[in-house]
Design an enzyme around this catalytic site. Structure first.
Site, PDB file in Angstrom:
ATOM      1  N   TYR A   1     -97.721   6.716 -47.575  1.00  0.00           N
ATOM      2  CA  TYR A   1     -99.100   6.481 -48.003  1.00  0.00           C
ATOM      3  C   TYR A   1    -100.090   7.140 -47.034  1.00  0.00           C
ATOM      4  CZ  TYR A   1    -103.317   4.072 -49.574  1.00  0.00           C
ATOM      5  OH  TYR A   1    -104.565   3.787 -50.040  1.00  0.00           O
TER       6      TYR A   1
ATOM      7  N   SER B   1     -93.257  20.718 -57.164  1.00  0.00           N
ATOM      8  CA  SER B   1     -93.651  19.345 -56.876  1.00  0.00           C
ATOM      9  C   SER B   1     -94.699  18.943 -57.911  1.00  0.00           C
ATOM     10  CB  SER B   1     -94.216  19.225 -55.461  1.00  0.00           C
ATOM     11  OG  SER B   1     -95.377  20.016 -55.339  1.00  0.00           O
TER      12      SER B   1
ATOM     13  N   LYS C   1     -90.297   7.262 -60.190  1.00  0.00           N
ATOM     14  CA  LYS C   1     -90.270   8.390 -59.248  1.00  0.00           C
ATOM     15  C   LYS C   1     -89.356   7.998 -58.086  1.00  0.00           C
ATOM     16  CE  LYS C   1     -93.215  11.432 -56.505  1.00  0.00           C
ATOM     17  NZ  LYS C   1     -92.463  11.234 -55.242  1.00  0.00           N
TER      18      LYS C   1
ATOM     19  N   ARG D   1     -83.998  21.516 -52.752  1.00  0.00           N
ATOM     20  CA  ARG D   1     -85.223  22.129 -53.266  1.00  0.00           C
ATOM     21  C   ARG D   1     -85.809  23.115 -52.271  1.00  0.00           C
ATOM     22  NH1 ARG D   1     -90.675  18.768 -54.619  1.00  0.00           N
ATOM     23  NH2 ARG D   1     -90.757  18.671 -52.364  1.00  0.00           N
TER      24      ARG D   1
ATOM     25  N   LYS E   1     -98.516   7.349 -57.479  1.00  0.00           N
ATOM     26  CA  LYS E   1     -97.941   6.780 -56.247  1.00  0.00           C
ATOM     27  C   LYS E   1     -98.435   5.341 -56.084  1.00  0.00           C
ATOM     28  CE  LYS E   1     -95.894   9.138 -53.604  1.00  0.00           C
ATOM     29  NZ  LYS E   1     -96.252  10.258 -52.738  1.00  0.00           N
TER      30      LYS E   1
ATOM     31  N   CYS F   1     -82.511 -12.720 -19.710  1.00  0.00           N
ATOM     32  CA  CYS F   1     -81.812 -12.412 -20.956  1.00  0.00           C
ATOM     33  C   CYS F   1     -81.470 -13.701 -21.704  1.00  0.00           C
ATOM     34  CB  CYS F   1     -80.532 -11.628 -20.651  1.00  0.00           C
ATOM     35  SG  CYS F   1     -79.496 -11.346 -22.105  1.00  0.00           S
TER      36      CYS F   1
ATOM     37  N   CYS G   1     -72.724  -8.670 -20.559  1.00  0.00           N
ATOM     38  CA  CYS G   1     -73.550  -9.536 -21.401  1.00  0.00           C
ATOM     39  C   CYS G   1     -72.863  -9.721 -22.752  1.00  0.00           C
ATOM     40  CB  CYS G   1     -74.932  -8.910 -21.598  1.00  0.00           C
ATOM     41  SG  CYS G   1     -75.994  -9.836 -22.731  1.00  0.00           S
TER      42      CYS G   1
END
Length: 659
Positions: free
Chosen positions: A35, A83, A114, A135, A310, A402, A425
């Site tokens: 976007y 496109s 799409k 493509r 879109k 931790c 660990c």
């Protein structure tokens, strides 16, 4: 806006778009959302429309996608793989409909999802699959025939032997396959793909088709590019014919001559997108009749008979209820936000990663915050921003110890990640074992990720030291192990005890210490005990070492857990001394660069040969480079060497120099 201001903005927008094109199409590593990219592109289009005299021939708006790395042979497409022009509102779709009706009467449209993957062309001769290509820039793509051939849903033989058929489709990776791939990449300490689209693109463009086959790709075919032996007059008929021939086509396409019905179908697909097992980012509207398409024609970049809608990223506001911190297999602490559940893009979301302390501090995320969340790429939930914080809340800080083992958490200056560096660990167990046994570390043949996962579960292998106590009898009780394979693995583990100290140092997984740095430590100190006793200043004085590397090494050997592991390895008989890295000084002071594929030596073998003769191996060419050793398919390093006038030699000449 003045012409000068417009030109400045145009140049900056083009620079940004070119950069993001390269990250998206070539490197399969996008840094912004689809976007955000679309909005940059739309700003460029609008500015060029307002100042047409400033539009350059090489503008991104004149091109399709981007060319990839020159890895595969080129394929010039019989029919350009265009496109589509993008719409972001229903009004823009109505504008498209008005433009179409101004040229042709009574158009009928086909609406399809799409798909968000990699567009490819498939070619069939006499009904048999013969070639597949990407493509690329729309005119020229890459030959990925073997890789596409590994996709199970690609028919190798059509139901009818048409003389020639070329179709277009979208290769994608399902959400489930994407999640499994990311888990695997994390386990192997690889950088995970950002989204399914880039995972599909990166998988399809692997040099080894076996890797592509392991990635579980799929395909939807949505267009006939060329067909010989019959005539098809509409897109709807083409989709039905593709299905008859054995292709997988979208199950959601529909026809309508009414733009309101078209828009309603697009809304319906949008409402369903979170329920699909495959990624989509919009819907496509196409004029159905091929004769009408010819009348409508195309612009320099887009066909005038199709439009892509879109979907905007869906965002919701919710409350952050808690922050949970997990220790990943690389030791990195990952904070995860727990939210009041909201329905977002088709699914209920209640958790999202908060990445690291910098991300939390930058957005001022606190427990109790009202936040805006969305799904990045329609898959992964993320926090966009903080709306408000409760009056009594305090800034959140990651724990200093931790959560898994209690060891102190470290964060190197300049790095975003906070991590636990305890080699034993529990949260890092499997990752540490995989690294320890890997080829560049202790090189234990037959001890891959699957076998180690089995050993950690069935035989309670909790530490690299536990490997040296495994017996063939124990292995024979496990699934997939017979007498011979059990004996072979035990022999491989035993053989690893004789490795040089440099391999062991690399296998310990000290932060910032790769194979080369481990060799420098081994050749400088010669024994593990001498290295453990060394001061940080002495380590930092090693040629090729930096302050951060020295700090990490010194800190690692101050940890009780690390010293306990080394003591156990000593007791098991693992070698703790290093060979002299240099047996001859004929290359002393000389730096070599390796490029391309050598005839008989691997990169590691050639590097070792150079280093044994006193030379250094660098990854980049500079004026200080003494020689470039070039093999087949040598690339930019060879060109740079020729430009700088640096001697270029073959493997045979390198071997002759060491005789």
């Amino acid at each position: 806006m003045t012409k000068e201001q417009a030109l400045q903005q145009l140049e900056e927008l083009r620079r940004q778009i070119e950069y993001h094109n390269k990250k998206y199409y070539t490197e399969d590593a996008p840094e912004i959302s689809d976007y955000e990219y679309d909005m940059l592109y739309r700003r460029l289009e609008n500015l060029e429309a307002a100042f047409p005299e400033l539009k350059s021939v090489d503008s991104p708006t004149n091109r399709v996608g981007a060319s990839g790395y020159n890895t595969f042979a080129e394929v010039v497409h019989t029919v350009p793989m265009d496109s589509l022009h993008d719409s972001f509102s229903e009004e823009e779709l109505r504008d498209f409909d008005r433009r179409v009706r101004a040229v042709v009467s009574d158009p009928v449209y086909v609406v399809e999802p799409k798909f968000d993957g990699l567009s490819v062309a498939l070619e069939y001769v006499n009904g048999v699959y013969t070639r597949g290509s990407t493509r690329g820039d729309g005119v020229t793509g890459e030959d990925v025939t073997l890789n596409i051939g590994t996709i199970r849903s690609v028919p190798k033989t059509l139901s009818e032997p048409l003389p020639f058929l070329e179709v277009r489709g979208e290769v994608y990776m399902s959400d489930e396959s994407f999640e499994k791939l990311c888990e695997r990449q994390e386990l192997l300490e690889e950088k995970p793909f950002k989204n399914p689209r880039n995972a599909a693109a990166g998988s399809l463009r692997q040099k080894d088709p076996k890797i592509t086959a392991q990635r579980t790709l799929d395909i939807f075919v949505f267009n006939i590019q060329v067909i010989e032996g019959e005539t098809i007059r509409t897109h709807h008929a083409a989709l039905e014919r593709l299905h008859e021939l054995g292709f997988t086509v979208s199950p959601l396409y529909c026809r309508s001559g009414d733009i309101d019905t078209v828009i309603e179908k697009i809304r319906e697909i949008g409402n369903l997108r979170g329920t699909f097992s495959y990624p989509i980012d919009g819907a496509v509207v196409k004029v159905d009749d091929f004769t009408q398409r010819e009348t409508l024609g195309r612009t320099a970049k887009f066909p005038r008979w199709a439009e892509a809608y879109k979907y905007p990223p869906e965002e919701k506001e919710t409350t952050l209820l808690d922050i949970e911190v997990a220790v990943g297999r690389t030791g990195v602490l990952t904070p995860t936000g727990v939210f009041d559940p909201v329905f977002l893009a088709g699914t209920t979301v209640s958790r999202a990663t908060l990445h690291n302390q910098d991300f939390i501090s930058e957005k001022d995320i606190r427990i109790g915050s009202r936040v805006i969340i969305r799904k990045a790429g329609e898959i992964i939930p993320e926090v966009v921003s903080v709306v408000s914080n409760p009056p009594e809340s305090v800034p959140y800080r990651l724990p200093a110890q931790c959560p898994s083992c209690g060891e102190e958490i470290t964060r190197v200056e300049g790095e975003a990640a906070a991590r636990c560096t305890n080699p034993q660990c529990p949260a890092q167990l499997l990752r540490n074992l995989i690294h320890f046994a890997s080829r560049d570390a202790m090189d234990i043949e037959g001890l891959g990720p699957a076998a180690l996962e089995q050993l950690s579960t069935a035989l309670s292998v909790q530490s690299p030291a536990d490997l040296y106590g495994i017996t063939a009898e124990q292995l024979e009780t496990l699934e997939r192990f017979g007498k011979k394979s059990a004996e072979n693995l035990v022999a491989a583990i035993e053989k690893s005890k004789q490795n040089d100290l440099s391999r062991l140092l690399f296998a310990l997984g000290i932060p910032h210490i790769g194979a080369k740095a481990a060799k420098l430590l081994s050749s400088t100190f010669r024994t593990m005990d001498a290295l453990i006793a060394a001061d940080e200043e002495v380590i930092a004085a090693i040629d090729g070492f930096g302050g951060i590397m020295a700090q990490e090494v010194y800190a690692f050997f101050r940890k009780r857990s690390a010293l306990e592991l080394i003591d156990r390895l000593k007791a098991a008989g693992v070698n703790m001394t290093g060979e002299s890295a240099v047996s001859d000084t004929r290359f002393l002071g000389k730096t070599f660069v390796l490029t391309g594929t050598l005839p008989t030596l691997t990169r590691a073998e050639a590097s070792k040969l150079i280093e044994k003769n006193g030379g250094k191996v660098s990854s980049s060419v500079s004026k200080k480079t003494a020689y470039v050793v070039a093999g087949e398919e040598a690339g930019s390093k060879l060109m740079k060497a020729q430009t700088l006038g640096i001697p270029v030699i073959t493997e045979a000449e390198l071997l002759a120099m060491t005789e």
